[in-house]
Design a protein around this motif. Structure first.
Motif, PDB file in Angstrom:
ATOM      1  N   VAL A  21      29.868  40.853  51.836  1.00  0.00           N
ATOM      2  CA  VAL A  21      29.974  40.027  53.041  1.00  0.00           C
ATOM      3  C   VAL A  21      28.837  40.330  54.010  1.00  0.00           C
ATOM      4  O   VAL A  21      28.205  39.415  54.574  1.00  0.00           O
ATOM      5  CB  VAL A  21      31.339  40.253  53.719  1.00  0.00           C
ATOM      6  N   LEU A  22      28.553  41.608  54.216  1.00  0.00           N
ATOM      7  CA  LEU A  22      27.476  41.988  55.146  1.00  0.00           C
ATOM      8  C   LEU A  22      26.110  41.524  54.636  1.00  0.00           C
ATOM      9  O   LEU A  22      25.275  41.050  55.431  1.00  0.00           O
ATOM     10  CB  LEU A  22      27.478  43.505  55.345  1.00  0.00           C
ATOM     11  N   LEU A  23      25.881  41.640  53.333  1.00  0.00           N
ATOM     12  CA  LEU A  23      24.609  41.175  52.783  1.00  0.00           C
ATOM     13  C   LEU A  23      24.465  39.668  52.922  1.00  0.00           C
ATOM     14  O   LEU A  23      23.379  39.154  53.247  1.00  0.00           O
ATOM     15  CB  LEU A  23      24.498  41.568  51.313  1.00  0.00           C
ATOM     16  N   GLY A  24      25.565  38.940  52.685  1.00  0.00           N
ATOM     17  CA  GLY A  24      25.506  37.487  52.840  1.00  0.00           C
ATOM     18  C   GLY A  24      25.181  37.080  54.262  1.00  0.00           C
ATOM     19  O   GLY A  24      24.322  36.207  54.494  1.00  0.00           O
ATOM     20  N   ALA A  25      25.847  37.711  55.219  1.00  0.00           N
ATOM     21  CA  ALA A  25      25.596  37.383  56.625  1.00  0.00           C
ATOM     22  C   ALA A  25      24.182  37.781  57.036  1.00  0.00           C
ATOM     23  O   ALA A  25      23.468  37.005  57.712  1.00  0.00           O
ATOM     24  CB  ALA A  25      26.620  38.082  57.510  1.00  0.00           C
ATOM     25  N   GLY A  26      23.747  38.973  56.629  1.00  0.00           N
ATOM     26  CA  GLY A  26      22.407  39.428  57.003  1.00  0.00           C
ATOM     27  C   GLY A  26      21.318  38.568  56.395  1.00  0.00           C
ATOM     28  O   GLY A  26      20.315  38.242  57.055  1.00  0.00           O
ATOM     29  N   ALA A  27      21.480  38.181  55.126  1.00  0.00           N
ATOM     30  CA  ALA A  27      20.472  37.335  54.472  1.00  0.00           C
ATOM     31  C   ALA A  27      20.387  35.972  55.147  1.00  0.00           C
ATOM     32  O   ALA A  27      19.286  35.420  55.335  1.00  0.00           O
ATOM     33  CB  ALA A  27      20.815  37.178  52.992  1.00  0.00           C
ATOM     34  N   ALA A  28      21.538  35.418  55.527  1.00  0.00           N
ATOM     35  CA  ALA A  28      21.528  34.102  56.174  1.00  0.00           C
ATOM     36  C   ALA A  28      20.808  34.155  57.513  1.00  0.00           C
ATOM     37  O   ALA A  28      19.982  33.284  57.830  1.00  0.00           O
ATOM     38  CB  ALA A  28      22.966  33.614  56.366  1.00  0.00           C
ATOM     39  N   ILE A  29      21.096  35.175  58.309  1.00  0.00           N
ATOM     40  CA  ILE A  29      20.447  35.297  59.628  1.00  0.00           C
ATOM     41  C   ILE A  29      18.943  35.481  59.460  1.00  0.00           C
ATOM     42  O   ILE A  29      18.127  34.885  60.182  1.00  0.00           O
ATOM     43  CB  ILE A  29      21.063  36.465  60.412  1.00  0.00           C
ATOM     44  N   GLY A  30      18.548  36.311  58.495  1.00  0.00           N
ATOM     45  CA  GLY A  30      17.129  36.561  58.300  1.00  0.00           C
ATOM     46  C   GLY A  30      16.375  35.344  57.794  1.00  0.00           C
ATOM     47  O   GLY A  30      15.279  35.029  58.287  1.00  0.00           O
ATOM     48  N   LEU A  31      16.947  34.631  56.837  1.00  0.00           N
ATOM     49  CA  LEU A  31      16.243  33.494  56.248  1.00  0.00           C
ATOM     50  C   LEU A  31      16.156  32.310  57.206  1.00  0.00           C
ATOM     51  O   LEU A  31      15.179  31.544  57.171  1.00  0.00           O
ATOM     52  CB  LEU A  31      16.946  33.066  54.960  1.00  0.00           C
ATOM     53  N   SER A  44      20.472  18.011  56.291  1.00  0.00           N
ATOM     54  CA  SER A  44      20.556  17.938  54.824  1.00  0.00           C
ATOM     55  C   SER A  44      20.972  19.280  54.224  1.00  0.00           C
ATOM     56  O   SER A  44      21.802  19.341  53.320  1.00  0.00           O
ATOM     57  CB  SER A  44      19.210  17.500  54.237  1.00  0.00           C
ATOM     58  N   VAL A  45      20.373  20.349  54.766  1.00  0.00           N
ATOM     59  CA  VAL A  45      20.716  21.681  54.271  1.00  0.00           C
ATOM     60  C   VAL A  45      22.183  22.002  54.548  1.00  0.00           C
ATOM     61  O   VAL A  45      22.891  22.580  53.720  1.00  0.00           O
ATOM     62  CB  VAL A  45      19.792  22.739  54.903  1.00  0.00           C
ATOM     63  N   ALA A  46      22.667  21.602  55.750  1.00  0.00           N
ATOM     64  CA  ALA A  46      24.059  21.871  56.101  1.00  0.00           C
ATOM     65  C   ALA A  46      25.016  21.191  55.130  1.00  0.00           C
ATOM     66  O   ALA A  46      26.034  21.767  54.727  1.00  0.00           O
ATOM     67  CB  ALA A  46      24.332  21.411  57.529  1.00  0.00           C
ATOM     68  N   THR A  47      24.675  19.957  54.748  1.00  0.00           N
ATOM     69  CA  THR A  47      25.523  19.247  53.780  1.00  0.00           C
ATOM     70  C   THR A  47      25.562  19.982  52.446  1.00  0.00           C
ATOM     71  O   THR A  47      26.642  20.146  51.831  1.00  0.00           O
ATOM     72  CB  THR A  47      25.001  17.820  53.569  1.00  0.00           C
ATOM     73  N   VAL A  48      24.401  20.452  51.989  1.00  0.00           N
ATOM     74  CA  VAL A  48      24.343  21.193  50.725  1.00  0.00           C
ATOM     75  C   VAL A  48      25.125  22.499  50.825  1.00  0.00           C
ATOM     76  O   VAL A  48      25.888  22.864  49.913  1.00  0.00           O
ATOM     77  CB  VAL A  48      22.879  21.476  50.339  1.00  0.00           C
ATOM     78  N   ILE A 106      28.200  29.782  55.440  1.00  0.00           N
ATOM     79  CA  ILE A 106      28.764  29.576  56.786  1.00  0.00           C
ATOM     80  C   ILE A 106      27.826  30.110  57.853  1.00  0.00           C
ATOM     81  O   ILE A 106      27.547  29.448  58.868  1.00  0.00           O
ATOM     82  CB  ILE A 106      30.145  30.246  56.882  1.00  0.00           C
ATOM     83  N   THR A 107      27.308  31.335  57.618  1.00  0.00           N
ATOM     84  CA  THR A 107      26.424  31.955  58.609  1.00  0.00           C
ATOM     85  C   THR A 107      25.130  31.171  58.753  1.00  0.00           C
ATOM     86  O   THR A 107      24.605  31.010  59.865  1.00  0.00           O
ATOM     87  CB  THR A 107      26.120  33.403  58.204  1.00  0.00           C
ATOM     88  N   ALA A 108      24.604  30.653  57.651  1.00  0.00           N
ATOM     89  CA  ALA A 108      23.360  29.880  57.715  1.00  0.00           C
ATOM     90  C   ALA A 108      23.555  28.612  58.538  1.00  0.00           C
ATOM     91  O   ALA A 108      22.667  28.225  59.323  1.00  0.00           O
ATOM     92  CB  ALA A 108      22.885  29.546  56.304  1.00  0.00           C
ATOM     93  N   ILE A 109      24.685  27.959  58.374  1.00  0.00           N
ATOM     94  CA  ILE A 109      24.956  26.744  59.159  1.00  0.00           C
ATOM     95  C   ILE A 109      25.028  27.078  60.636  1.00  0.00           C
ATOM     96  O   ILE A 109      24.439  26.388  61.490  1.00  0.00           O
ATOM     97  CB  ILE A 109      26.260  26.078  58.678  1.00  0.00           C
ATOM     98  N   LEU A 110      25.742  28.158  60.959  1.00  0.00           N
ATOM     99  CA  LEU A 110      25.890  28.535  62.366  1.00  0.00           C
ATOM    100  C   LEU A 110      24.575  29.043  62.951  1.00  0.00           C
ATOM    101  O   LEU A 110      24.261  28.776  64.118  1.00  0.00           O
ATOM    102  CB  LEU A 110      26.975  29.609  62.507  1.00  0.00           C
ATOM    103  N   LEU A 124      17.759  27.353  48.644  1.00  0.00           N
ATOM    104  CA  LEU A 124      17.393  27.938  47.357  1.00  0.00           C
ATOM    105  C   LEU A 124      18.242  29.174  47.059  1.00  0.00           C
ATOM    106  O   LEU A 124      18.773  29.327  45.946  1.00  0.00           O
ATOM    107  CB  LEU A 124      15.910  28.298  47.354  1.00  0.00           C
ATOM    108  N   VAL A 125      18.387  30.037  48.050  1.00  0.00           N
ATOM    109  CA  VAL A 125      19.206  31.247  47.860  1.00  0.00           C
ATOM    110  C   VAL A 125      20.666  30.871  47.626  1.00  0.00           C
ATOM    111  O   VAL A 125      21.358  31.470  46.798  1.00  0.00           O
ATOM    112  CB  VAL A 125      19.067  32.178  49.078  1.00  0.00           C
ATOM    113  N   ALA A 126      21.156  29.855  48.345  1.00  0.00           N
ATOM    114  CA  ALA A 126      22.543  29.424  48.154  1.00  0.00           C
ATOM    115  C   ALA A 126      22.774  28.896  46.743  1.00  0.00           C
ATOM    116  O   ALA A 126      23.806  29.181  46.115  1.00  0.00           O
ATOM    117  CB  ALA A 126      22.898  28.361  49.184  1.00  0.00           C
ATOM    118  N   VAL A 127      21.821  28.133  46.226  1.00  0.00           N
ATOM    119  CA  VAL A 127      21.955  27.605  44.866  1.00  0.00           C
ATOM    120  C   VAL A 127      21.922  28.729  43.837  1.00  0.00           C
ATOM    121  O   VAL A 127      22.739  28.767  42.892  1.00  0.00           O
ATOM    122  CB  VAL A 127      20.842  26.581  44.577  1.00  0.00           C
TER     123      VAL A 127
END
Length: 404
Positions: A21-31, A44-48, A106-110, A124-127
């Motif tokens: 969970v922490l890695l997912g949140a940290g990667a989203a904030i960084g990217l 478009s990204v939010a929809t994906v 979720i974190t990337a959208i927010l 790309l990372v999400a896919v």
């Protein structure tokens, strides 16, 4: 042994999922903060991300559905003590990766906020994460299928049992050959005062440190896999710690620190418990031989594995295992099950349940005969001869034509 290995199974599972969970949140904030390179419309990204997050959430539902179904199937078909699929690392690791991908989406959208564009690395990372989850899910599905088939289950139990035998009875043990304990010592007993639980594991390093700090020797009275009942004696402490009185006496081993060096729980595990494999395989054979199931062919397969484990354990050192401190002084003595214990757990109940089956009596006679040919001690041959006589008498009484 790493600190991660010393954690219990549930603790490791929880820690892995927390890290995911922490890695997912940290990667989203960084990217989402990357402003160079290819950029894509945020909408478009939010929809994906919403679609991928929903798909991965469905994967989690499949994982937990499989857990419930497989655990129920195994408990009713094999034995309720079999937890191979439930405790398989791939299950909770897949859950950890899936949670990481969901949190990432979720974190990337927010984190994208009111931006018009976002880095192409985010989708790309999400896919890629979703594809990894799908690959892991395929492995989980294969494990779930194997967990419902008798041959893979018996083979896996046998492999775990063999590993436990090797770990409990190492062939190259350079520890103290004999304990050096003063028989004149009046040892202090440490008793179990909590609810009945199973002794799952000993933290040897902690126990040695406790004994070294107190200049004492801890002699365990309960082997790993034993059920700790009220007022049961866990260990005897020999040396100064046994003679110390008072809460602050120098050299006294604190009961709380001693209990902290033990892993206990409601179920037995394969760690340091070589009898568990025999118990599980015998349970499967007993259920197969029950009048409700009446499947002697499955029981024969179980006897195949028990025979293999008995032969594998033929040359074990049955004496208690002993550990020294860095100075070479004896600090810890731990009992180990004997080969006869394995024979009793693995075959006695199975023989008693198979007296009415010619197929099983023939297989049991063949197994006992083969194990007898490789027996390494008089005691082993004596125990095997008693059970061969038992089986032979049952065959002569019930199926005399088999010996003609």
């Amino acid at each position: 042994m790493s600190a991660f290995d010393t954690l219990g199974r549930r603790a490791r599972a929880g820690l892995t999922q927390t890290i995911g969970v922490l890695l997912g949140a940290g990667a989203a904030i960084g990217l989402t903060r990357i402003g160079v390179g290819p950029q894509i419309s945020t909408s478009s990204v939010a929809t994906v991300l919403i679609g991928l997050g929903g798909a991965v959430f469905g994967t989690l539902a499949v994982i937990f559905s499989l857990l419930f179904l497989v655990v129920q199937w195994v408990a009713t078909t094999f034995t309720p003590r079999l937890t191979l699929f439930r405790d398989a690392p791939i299950v909770w690791r897949t859950a950890a990766v899936a949670m990481s991908v969901i949190v990432f989406c979720i974190t990337a959208i927010l984190a994208s906020g009111s931006r018009d564009t976002i880095s192409a690395c985010v989708p790309l990372v999400a896919v890629v994460g979703t594809l990894v989850v799908l690959v892991l899910l395929r492995v989980v599905l294969a494990n779930a299928l194997a967990a419902t088939q008798i041959s893979p289950v018996l083979t896996t139990i046998c492999e775990h049992g063999q590993q436990s035998i090797v770990a409990t009875y190492p062939t190259s043990d350079n520890l103290d050959p004999k304990p050096r304990i003063d028989p004149a010592d009046e040892p202090r007993s440490i008793q179990w005062s909590r609810n009945p639980l199973v002794l799952q594991r000993l933290h040897v390093e902690r126990l040695i440190h406790l004994a070294e700090s107190a200049d004492a020797v801890i002699v365990m009275e309960q082997a790993v896999g034993s059920t700790l009942r009220a007022s049961a004696t866990l260990a005897h402490v020999h040396g100064p710690a046994a003679q110390s009185n008072g809460e602050n006496a120098s050299g006294k081993i604190d009961n709380g620190a001693f209990f902290a060096a033990l892993d206990t729980g409601p179920e037995r595990t394969f760690d340091g418990d070589p009898l568990l494999a025999f118990r599980l395989i015998a349970d499967i054979a007993l259920r197969a031989m029950s009048p409700a199931i009446n499947d002697p062919a499955t029981a024969v397969q179980a006897v195949d594995q028990i025979e293999f484990l008995l032969v594998s354990a033929m040359s074990i050192d049955e004496s208690a295992r002993r550990w020294r401190d860095s100075g070479g002084r004896l600090r810890l003595v731990v009992p180990r099950p004997s080969w006869t214990d394995m024979l009793v757990v693995g075959l006695d109940d199975v023989i008693a349940a198979s007296l009415g089956s010619p197929m099983m009596l023939a297989r049991l006679d063949a197994a006992l005969t083969h194990v007898s040919t490789v027996a390494t001690s008089v005691e082993q041959r004596t125990q095997l001869a008693r059970r061969r006589a038992w089986v032979a008498q049952a065959r002569a009484d019930r199926f005399p034509s088999l010996d003609q």
